[in-house]
Design an enzyme around this catalytic site. Structure first.
Site, PDB file in Angstrom:
ATOM      1  NE  ARG A  34      38.419  39.236  25.063  1.00 15.36           N
ATOM      2  CZ  ARG A  34      39.515  39.500  24.712  1.00 15.36           C
ATOM      3  NH1 ARG A  34      39.714  39.194  23.620  1.00 15.36           N
ATOM      4  NH2 ARG A  34      40.315  40.156  25.649  1.00 15.36           N
ATOM      5  CB  SER A  39      27.237  43.088  35.220  1.00 14.49           C
ATOM      6  OG  SER A  39      26.855  43.282  33.914  1.00 14.49           O
ATOM      7  CB  THR A  99      40.386  34.318  37.888  1.00 16.32           C
ATOM      8  OG1 THR A  99      38.997  34.457  37.259  1.00 16.32           O
ATOM      9  CG2 THR A  99      40.130  32.934  38.552  1.00 16.32           C
ATOM     10  NE  ARG A 106      43.500  43.545  37.957  1.00 11.55           N
ATOM     11  CZ  ARG A 106      43.784  42.782  36.814  1.00 11.55           C
ATOM     12  NH1 ARG A 106      43.313  41.482  36.894  1.00 11.55           N
ATOM     13  NH2 ARG A 106      44.376  43.046  35.994  1.00 11.55           N
ATOM     14  CD  GLU A 143      47.837  40.045  42.711  1.00  9.90           C
ATOM     15  OE1 GLU A 143      48.656  40.077  42.005  1.00  9.90           O
ATOM     16  OE2 GLU A 143      46.596  39.589  42.785  1.00  9.90           O
ATOM     17  CG  HIS A 203      47.385  37.539  39.418  1.00  5.46           C
ATOM     18  ND1 HIS A 203      47.471  38.965  39.987  1.00  5.46           N
ATOM     19  CD2 HIS A 203      46.789  37.405  38.521  1.00  5.46           C
ATOM     20  CE1 HIS A 203      46.655  39.459  38.847  1.00  5.46           C
ATOM     21  NE2 HIS A 203      46.154  38.562  38.003  1.00  5.46           N
TER      22      HIS A 203
END
Length: 314
Positions: free
Chosen positions: A151, A171, A230, A232, A261, A280
């Site tokens: 998506r 993918s 953006t 992981r 993080e 993030h």
């Protein structure tokens, strides 16, 4: 009932939900608590914990030390940082919230444009009283590669098409037919890295995707290419990326997510001139927070009624 809200960095959680309606004692933690012992101390007595995404990890050993915890609310619809099986063993209900994909797609493009037009250096020059410092790169006619065409990847692709970019994707289970539904060409993994002028990562972190972008993949990229993540941090091998950036074997990286993080203050990413860094914030918008915290309140209210909703299972 005592409720603990974790990792409210901007100190806004209480503004985005009707917490008063719960009639509970609420403690808000505005700083990240990395030490497990300190986290156990801060969560003592809390029957409900609201976790912001995957900022705080809840492994089995931590859950075992929280005997009063009855409900763990995770913002978003998945959370790899929570051991769901261990939560179930300890009788802890884990509920999720809704999510909006659009803000992360928008931020992906903020990073792409910032990297392509060298905005960090230009902004710094203007603040310092200077003027132009470099030459940007146009996107029209270039190739945008999507590592993952779910998506979010599909939304990023559609914006790339509006810029006049060719869009390709790979993918593991992507078919040519599925890609064509979004006006995207499915290619091999090798072609994706070799052909992309901008390569944007949009995969879920799993054992299969961890370290998927490594030294071999980075070395196959164009020396002018921009890598954007953006999704992981651990999907991209951090050491391999640092090596490629230091050696200028790729043009730039634009990163919103990291292995650790918050990103440590002395992390080498912070010193590299060919990296655009954000903390993030791909999903950190008013609209997303309204969904996150509004749904969190609804989850807790449902639990109070003995009718938990949006329950996450192992």
């Amino acid at each position: 009932m005592k409720i603990a809200i974790l990792d409210d960095y901007q100190q806004v959680a209480l503004d985005y939900g009707d917490w008063d309606a719960l009639g509970a004692e609420i403690e808000v933690c505005t700083e990240h608590i990395a030490d497990p012992d300190e986290l156990v101390r801060r969560l003592a007595g809390a029957e409900v914990v609201v976790a912001m995404r995957e900022r705080t990890k809840f492994p089995a050993e931590l859950l075992a030390r929280l005997p009063e915890l009855k409900l763990l609310v995770s913002t978003g619809h998945r959370n790899a940082a929570i051991d769901l099986a261990a939560a179930a063993r300890h009788g802890i209900v884990v509920s999720s919230t809704g999510y909006l994909a659009e803000p992360t797609a928008e931020h992906t493009w903020a990073l792409i444009l910032a990297a392509a037009r060298n905005l960090p250096a230009e902004l710094a020059s203007m603040r310092a009283g200077g003027w132009q410092t470099g030459v940007g790169t146009g996107l029209h006619g270039k190739t945008l590669g999507l590592l993952g065409l779910g998506r979010l990847g599909a939304k990023v692709a559609s914006i790339g098409q509006a810029f006049g970019m060719r869009t390709i994707a790979w993918s593991q289970h992507l078919t040519a037919e599925k890609a064509a539904e979004h006006g995207v060409t499915a290619v091999s993994k090798e072609d994706l890295f070799a052909r992309s002028d901008v390569l944007s990562v949009h995969l879920v972190l799993s054992d299969r995707s961890r370290g998927l972008v490594g030294a071999a993949e980075l070395s196959a990229m164009k020396p002018s290419a921009i890598l954007v993540n953006t999704s992981r941090g651990p999907i991209v091998d951090q050491d391999a990326l640092l090596d490629a950036l230091r050696g200028e074997r790729i043009g730039r990286a634009a990163i919103d997510v990291y292995d650790t993080e918050p990103l440590p203050a002395d992390h080498p990413f912070r010193e590299l001139p060919n990296v655009v860094l954000t903390p993030h914030i791909g999903y950190v918008t008013r609209e997303v927070y309204e969904v996150f915290y509004g749904d969190a309140v609804a989850d807790i209210a449902a639990f109070q009624r003995g009718e938990p909703i949006r329950v996450m299972t192992p």
